[in-house]
Design an enzyme around this catalytic site. Sequence first.
Site, PDB file in Angstrom:
ATOM      1  N   GLU A   1       2.545 -16.541  -2.577  1.00  0.00           N
ATOM      2  CA  GLU A   1       2.748 -15.550  -1.484  1.00  0.00           C
ATOM      3  C   GLU A   1       2.134 -16.091   0.064  1.00  0.00           C
ATOM      4  O   GLU A   1       1.239 -16.515   0.079  1.00  0.00           O
ATOM      5  CB  GLU A   1       2.158 -14.045  -1.759  1.00  0.00           C
ATOM      6  CG  GLU A   1       2.352 -13.124  -0.958  1.00  0.00           C
ATOM      7  CD  GLU A   1       1.688 -11.840  -1.244  1.00  0.00           C
ATOM      8  OE1 GLU A   1       1.654 -11.146  -2.154  1.00  0.00           O
ATOM      9  OE2 GLU A   1       0.992 -11.227  -0.195  1.00  0.00           O
TER      10      GLU A   1
ATOM     11  N   GLU B   1      -0.954 -12.030  11.010  1.00  0.00           N
ATOM     12  CA  GLU B   1      -2.051 -11.103  10.902  1.00  0.00           C
ATOM     13  C   GLU B   1      -3.256 -12.086  11.528  1.00  0.00           C
ATOM     14  O   GLU B   1      -3.909 -11.395  12.421  1.00  0.00           O
ATOM     15  CB  GLU B   1      -2.381 -10.615   9.709  1.00  0.00           C
ATOM     16  CG  GLU B   1      -3.436  -9.954   9.343  1.00  0.00           C
ATOM     17  CD  GLU B   1      -3.910  -9.218   8.259  1.00  0.00           C
ATOM     18  OE1 GLU B   1      -3.039  -9.269   7.250  1.00  0.00           O
ATOM     19  OE2 GLU B   1      -4.903  -8.575   8.227  1.00  0.00           O
TER      20      GLU B   1
ATOM     21  N   ASP C   1      -7.491 -14.813   2.042  1.00  0.00           N
ATOM     22  CA  ASP C   1      -6.751 -13.852   2.561  1.00  0.00           C
ATOM     23  C   ASP C   1      -5.740 -14.444   3.635  1.00  0.00           C
ATOM     24  O   ASP C   1      -6.124 -13.883   4.784  1.00  0.00           O
ATOM     25  CB  ASP C   1      -7.367 -12.480   3.100  1.00  0.00           C
ATOM     26  CG  ASP C   1      -6.547 -11.271   3.081  1.00  0.00           C
ATOM     27  OD1 ASP C   1      -5.163 -11.600   2.997  1.00  0.00           O
ATOM     28  OD2 ASP C   1      -6.820 -10.274   3.567  1.00  0.00           O
TER      29      ASP C   1
ATOM     30  N   ASN D   1       0.885  -1.194   0.025  1.00  0.00           N
ATOM     31  CA  ASN D   1      -0.119   0.032   0.127  1.00  0.00           C
ATOM     32  C   ASN D   1       0.949   1.306   0.015  1.00  0.00           C
ATOM     33  O   ASN D   1       1.601   1.514   1.000  1.00  0.00           O
ATOM     34  CB  ASN D   1      -0.956   0.018   1.105  1.00  0.00           C
ATOM     35  CG  ASN D   1      -2.251  -1.236   1.300  1.00  0.00           C
ATOM     36  OD1 ASN D   1      -2.252  -1.606  -0.054  1.00  0.00           O
ATOM     37  ND2 ASN D   1      -2.400  -1.436   2.238  1.00  0.00           N
TER      38      ASN D   1
ATOM     39  N   ARG E   1       0.771  -8.385  -7.963  1.00  0.00           N
ATOM     40  CA  ARG E   1      -0.048  -9.196  -6.989  1.00  0.00           C
ATOM     41  C   ARG E   1      -1.158  -9.570  -7.754  1.00  0.00           C
ATOM     42  O   ARG E   1      -1.970  -8.732  -8.261  1.00  0.00           O
ATOM     43  CB  ARG E   1       0.013  -8.434  -5.852  1.00  0.00           C
ATOM     44  CG  ARG E   1       1.097  -8.356  -5.102  1.00  0.00           C
ATOM     45  CD  ARG E   1       1.193  -7.792  -3.654  1.00  0.00           C
ATOM     46  NE  ARG E   1       0.880  -8.528  -2.736  1.00  0.00           N
ATOM     47  CZ  ARG E   1      -0.132  -8.215  -1.676  1.00  0.00           C
ATOM     48  NH1 ARG E   1      -0.912  -6.955  -1.696  1.00  0.00           N
ATOM     49  NH2 ARG E   1      -0.537  -9.071  -0.828  1.00  0.00           N
TER      50      ARG E   1
ATOM     51  N   LYS F   1       0.866  -3.635  -6.147  1.00  0.00           N
ATOM     52  CA  LYS F   1      -0.209  -3.929  -5.737  1.00  0.00           C
ATOM     53  C   LYS F   1      -1.329  -2.904  -6.480  1.00  0.00           C
ATOM     54  O   LYS F   1      -1.139  -1.772  -6.352  1.00  0.00           O
ATOM     55  CB  LYS F   1      -0.627  -3.864  -4.146  1.00  0.00           C
ATOM     56  CG  LYS F   1      -2.187  -3.910  -3.694  1.00  0.00           C
ATOM     57  CD  LYS F   1      -1.907  -3.620  -2.264  1.00  0.00           C
ATOM     58  CE  LYS F   1      -3.513  -4.117  -1.529  1.00  0.00           C
ATOM     59  NZ  LYS F   1      -3.684  -3.981  -0.164  1.00  0.00           N
TER      60      LYS F   1
ATOM     61  N   GLU G   1      -7.993  -2.988  -2.896  1.00  0.00           N
ATOM     62  CA  GLU G   1      -8.113  -2.026  -1.526  1.00  0.00           C
ATOM     63  C   GLU G   1      -7.895  -0.746  -1.694  1.00  0.00           C
ATOM     64  O   GLU G   1      -7.153  -0.262  -0.799  1.00  0.00           O
ATOM     65  CB  GLU G   1      -7.471  -2.891  -0.559  1.00  0.00           C
ATOM     66  CG  GLU G   1      -7.705  -4.185  -0.408  1.00  0.00           C
ATOM     67  CD  GLU G   1      -7.189  -5.066   0.861  1.00  0.00           C
ATOM     68  OE1 GLU G   1      -5.777  -4.620   1.166  1.00  0.00           O
ATOM     69  OE2 GLU G   1      -7.654  -6.122   1.223  1.00  0.00           O
TER      70      GLU G   1
HETATM   71  O1  GCW Z   1      -4.593  -9.410   4.704  1.00  0.00           O
HETATM   72  C1  GCW Z   1      -4.791  -7.983   3.893  1.00  0.00           C
HETATM   73  C2  GCW Z   1      -4.329  -6.926   5.219  1.00  0.00           C
HETATM   74  C3  GCW Z   1      -3.724  -5.730   4.463  1.00  0.00           C
HETATM   75  C4  GCW Z   1      -2.938  -6.059   3.556  1.00  0.00           C
HETATM   76  C5  GCW Z   1      -3.714  -6.653   2.367  1.00  0.00           C
HETATM   77  C6  GCW Z   1      -2.672  -7.170   1.205  1.00  0.00           C
HETATM   78  C7  GCW Z   1      -1.029  -4.630   2.885  1.00  0.00           C
HETATM   79  O2  GCW Z   1      -5.314  -6.899   6.077  1.00  0.00           O
HETATM   80  O3  GCW Z   1      -3.276  -4.965   5.598  1.00  0.00           O
HETATM   81  O4  GCW Z   1      -2.571  -4.655   2.791  1.00  0.00           O
HETATM   82  O5  GCW Z   1      -4.200  -7.908   2.968  1.00  0.00           O
HETATM   83  O6  GCW Z   1      -2.317  -7.996   1.172  1.00  0.00           O
HETATM   84  O7  GCW Z   1      -2.625  -6.320   0.335  1.00  0.00           O
END
Ligand code: GCW
Length: 684
Positions: free
Chosen positions: A388, A394, A366, A204, A320, A283, A287
């Site tokens: 990946e 997390e 995720d 990000n 990505r 990316k 998001e």
């Molecule tokens: O798992 C999610 C996370 C985001 C992350 C996103 C991603 C960097 O909550 O924080 O952003 O994936 O992989 O891009």
Amino acid sequence: MRSEIVVDPAPHPAWLPDGALAAVGRRRVGLRLPELSGPARDIPGADPDNSAEVASTLRAEVDRATTAHGGGVVDPDDSPDLLLTLNPDRHGFRFVRDGGRVTVAASTPTALLHGWFHVVRLGEAAFTGPDADERHSPAFALRVLDHWDNVDVHPVMGQVERGYSGGSIFYADGRVRDDLSRVTTYARLLAAVGIDRVCINNVNVHAREARLLTDDLPDVARVAAALRPYGVRTHLAVSFAAPMTLGGLPTSDPLDDDVRAWWRAAADRVWATIPDFGGFVVKADSEGQPGPFAYGRDHADGANLLAEAVAPHGGVVHWRAFVYDHTQDWRDRSTDRARAAHDHFAPLDGRFADNVVVQVKHGPMDFQTREPVSPVLAAMPAARLAIELQVTQEYTGQQRHACYLAPWWSENLGFRPWGGEGDDGRAVRDVVASGGIAAVSNVGDDRFWTGHPLAQANLYAFGRLAWDPTLDPATVLDEWVGLTFAGPDGAVHPRVREVLHAVLDDSWRTYEAYTAPLGVGFMVRPGHHYGPDVDGYEYTPWGTYHFADRDGIGVDRTRATGTGFTGQYPAPWRDVYEDLATCPDELLLFFHHVPYSHVLHSGVTVIQHLYDTHFAGVERVREMVAAWESLADLVPAAVPADVDARVRERLAEQLRSAVEWRDQIYTYFFRKSGIPDAHGRTIY
Ligand code: GCW
């Protein structure tokens, strides 16, 4: 006894305490390194392997170990116990043991450095045992750690997005740190497990971080210089909108000539400043990050734009595949986030340039504790794919819970997308051989690097599996214990070994047992993602739902009645997952919505399984705590006091949190279903 804990301000040595080098350090070591040209940065592009610099690192390593342990550096012709030699050879290094003498030969100093650390890892065993002649080379050409580090502290995500280990080792106070010595120590740890690429900023890419590509390039060059002595190359995450935000162009359209020229010039500047630079990570359209969709272009157009810019320099673009609609309406039952990556990327197969690596999260959602393998990994035979993984925990306890992830990664890497018969029985690890492997790092400026000292095992294991994905996770853990807990003479107390296996070997399954059941995923607190919240994401735009009602739970992703996601898999999985009779229990709720009374292959109902596993999971955490307690008499002789203190503190939190998970999940589903627990335990 433990009340006075003196905390060493230096970073914890992780898997390279001096004792770990005892066996090599006691030996007579010869180095045969022909004179190499000056540092690569003086002659742009002349020596992308940084031979001279890495060679001097190797000399320093040998000096340091032999000085510490009483061995010595000897003439390479004077029958050394260990000879390190540069030899035109193939990829990787060659290890020969002949009558107890060892020769390691490699074609580049970096490969030789990896060979040196191989001998370190083997310890005494390197020099004993029958004669041997082995070749070692990494299974994946590209082995990358991605840091989600921000230059500026982000108002919501902080210095390191999803970081649980303090601040960033690269940035502080809104800029690249002046003192980057810790980055070099990190590179040393990485070299010891064979990782040779690091992307130093968050995918990000916010306004401040975007400038790393331009104004801050001299600082990026300093980071690259700190990583380089150990043969680690630097990558940057870049913003697709950079031609507009940094270059002042009116568009970032990938097919626009000015945009193409801007990226070419940007790449030229990067490589002119950092000749061994690795490439870009992107990316896009994910998001909220900018991407090619704004111009009616697709991800191949976007990736190829950057690929064209870095190609003259031998660079790569990690693009990505984590692309989905994060503004979904929860009422819309036809949209399925699990489908998104395949829907976007599979049709583009064949269109990506050779130096594009499409980086695919291991699962379709995720980084959950349990997910099926992403079907994208089986859908793009013409592309270079990377898998990946997430080393930062997390969704697996945020380094407050001990959760050794190697068994999970190993399952993913060994998964056979065509079921073992079709397509020559290839596994995921074969599919990604040319694109490689990437993972989100769990490292920060915490004294233990990873917050939880035992989370170091995950970083170690990622590196080892990136080198050889067929390694057994328990063996890898054993290596890690042997190095990390080595006393000054190199030995580890046998009880320390036993206890670490007891605590960590099954810790991922234990975590799974007390959190979201049967592959349904999430149920975490929105935003920070720690701790239970069954309905936390249920009515949100994020596409992560469990659909629990009074009768049942799970996501119907079948072709027959659901979202059709099962159809993204080749045979046999498309049918195995489709059919309740064959769908594996651990993924049942990922693929099916079933009544609570549905009987699993294990013989119990879904609801009773959910009740039982949550109690069993907490009991297993209690056993982990007790196992660690049993080492008390070995502190500090065999377990450093500060490690012990931190582990105890984390285990106490893990137990508290596991009980919270158990009680919320148990109570929630009893209230929802009204079905009593066969064992009649306390419900709140
Ligand atoms: O798992 C999610 C996370 C985001 C992350 C996103 C991603 C960097 O909550 O924080 O952003 O994936 O992989 O891009």
